[in-house]
Write an enzyme that holds these catalytic residues in place. Sequence first.
Site, PDB file in Angstrom:
ATOM      1  N   GLU A 158       0.996  -1.075  -0.215  1.00  0.00           N
ATOM      2  CA  GLU A 158      -0.052   0.210   0.032  1.00  0.00           C
ATOM      3  C   GLU A 158       0.905   1.349  -0.007  1.00  0.00           C
ATOM      4  O   GLU A 158       1.516   1.544   0.914  1.00  0.00           O
ATOM      5  CB  GLU A 158      -0.613  -0.123   1.211  1.00  0.00           C
ATOM      6  CG  GLU A 158      -1.910   1.230   1.451  1.00  0.00           C
ATOM      7  CD  GLU A 158      -2.545   1.304   2.624  1.00  0.00           C
ATOM      8  OE1 GLU A 158      -2.950   0.185   3.239  1.00  0.00           O
ATOM      9  OE2 GLU A 158      -2.703   2.399   3.123  1.00  0.00           O
ATOM     10  N   ARG A 189       1.239   9.993   1.297  1.00  0.00           N
ATOM     11  CA  ARG A 189       1.900  10.828   2.179  1.00  0.00           C
ATOM     12  C   ARG A 189       3.132  11.742   1.636  1.00  0.00           C
ATOM     13  O   ARG A 189       3.580  12.416   2.195  1.00  0.00           O
ATOM     14  CB  ARG A 189       2.137  10.181   3.535  1.00  0.00           C
ATOM     15  CG  ARG A 189       0.833   9.672   4.311  1.00  0.00           C
ATOM     16  CD  ARG A 189       1.118   9.013   5.443  1.00  0.00           C
ATOM     17  NE  ARG A 189       0.005   8.236   5.613  1.00  0.00           N
ATOM     18  CZ  ARG A 189      -0.142   7.385   6.728  1.00  0.00           C
ATOM     19  NH1 ARG A 189       0.748   7.644   7.630  1.00  0.00           N
ATOM     20  NH2 ARG A 189      -1.168   6.712   7.132  1.00  0.00           N
ATOM     21  N   LYS A 193     -11.232  -0.952   6.182  1.00  0.00           N
ATOM     22  CA  LYS A 193      -9.954  -0.820   6.925  1.00  0.00           C
ATOM     23  C   LYS A 193     -10.633  -0.334   8.250  1.00  0.00           C
ATOM     24  O   LYS A 193     -11.489   0.345   8.334  1.00  0.00           O
ATOM     25  CB  LYS A 193      -9.162   0.254   6.244  1.00  0.00           C
ATOM     26  CG  LYS A 193      -8.018   0.722   7.240  1.00  0.00           C
ATOM     27  CD  LYS A 193      -7.272   1.836   6.219  1.00  0.00           C
ATOM     28  CE  LYS A 193      -6.137   2.611   6.764  1.00  0.00           C
ATOM     29  NZ  LYS A 193      -4.924   2.755   6.484  1.00  0.00           N
TER      30      LYS A 193
HETATM   31  C1  3PG Z   1      -1.637   3.582   7.913  1.00  0.00           C
HETATM   32  O1  3PG Z   1      -1.514   4.437   7.158  1.00  0.00           O
HETATM   33  O2  3PG Z   1      -2.466   2.680   7.468  1.00  0.00           O
HETATM   34  C2  3PG Z   1      -1.297   3.400   9.275  1.00  0.00           C
HETATM   35  O3  3PG Z   1      -0.583   4.590   9.493  1.00  0.00           O
HETATM   36  C3  3PG Z   1      -0.152   2.525   9.279  1.00  0.00           C
HETATM   37  O4  3PG Z   1       0.183   2.436  10.799  1.00  0.00           O
HETATM   38  P1  3PG Z   1       1.529   2.044  11.284  1.00  0.00           P
HETATM   39  O5  3PG Z   1       2.545   2.888  10.929  1.00  0.00           O
HETATM   40  O6  3PG Z   1       1.464   2.033  12.875  1.00  0.00           O
HETATM   41  O7  3PG Z   1       1.910   0.459  10.937  1.00  0.00           O
END
Ligand code: 3PG
Length: 219
Positions: free
Chosen positions: A42, A46, A130
């Site tokens: 994924e 960002r 999700k």
């Molecule tokens: C996401 O965007 O799904 C989360 O920020 C991932 O979370 P994590 O960095 O705690 O794994």
Amino acid sequence: MDDVSRRIYETGVIPVIKLNHPQETAQKLAEVLCCGGLPAAEVTFRAEGASEAIRLMRQARPDLLVGAGTVLSCGQAREAMDAGAQFIVMPGMDEEIVRFCREKGMPVFPGCSSATDYHTAYRLGLEVLKFFPAETLGGLSRIRALAGPFPMFRIMPTGGINLDNLEAYLSDPRIFACGGSYMVKESLIDGGCWDEIRSLCEHSADIVRKVRGEKTCQE
Ligand code: 3PG
């Protein structure tokens, strides 16, 4: 169940990636994920150049399933699709983006974390959601509580998933797959720590196999 969703289930853990320098890292990362046993990604919007990263990763490894994450607008969804994204993930519930993706036949997973979000997802006919940010919001106990009135959904928790809690999440039959960045942290990618990334992927894939054995996504 569409083919993309089936592949997400089979992979079990979806690396959530922020690529700062796609030209330098995307191809290598695609290879490491596949070789490490987690052939899915994924790629989040960002970072600048997310769509370039998607394009490069797909070119490098056609066997890698590549989706776009942190999609906040229909414009970003379109950009991701044009780059070859095979699924769209959103941090929250946005009906407009869900409708847009479904019109294009694109699997879409909105972030849902409340009964109101779940209700909207029910109305939209979604099957897999999700759940974000999972650990902060109470993790499995909240997922189980929401499954009371909404037993029809399979859930993809992300946010705070790591090698210590992955097995517990995957052991719950409501969990479709988990998302996480722990195996592809920015510091590991930017530092070129490919062996470590591969080993974290292998360890994660071992946990998926241990918990699920030969189960298919209908079970
Ligand atoms: C996401 O965007 O799904 C989360 O920020 C991932 O979370 P994590 O960095 O705690 O794994």
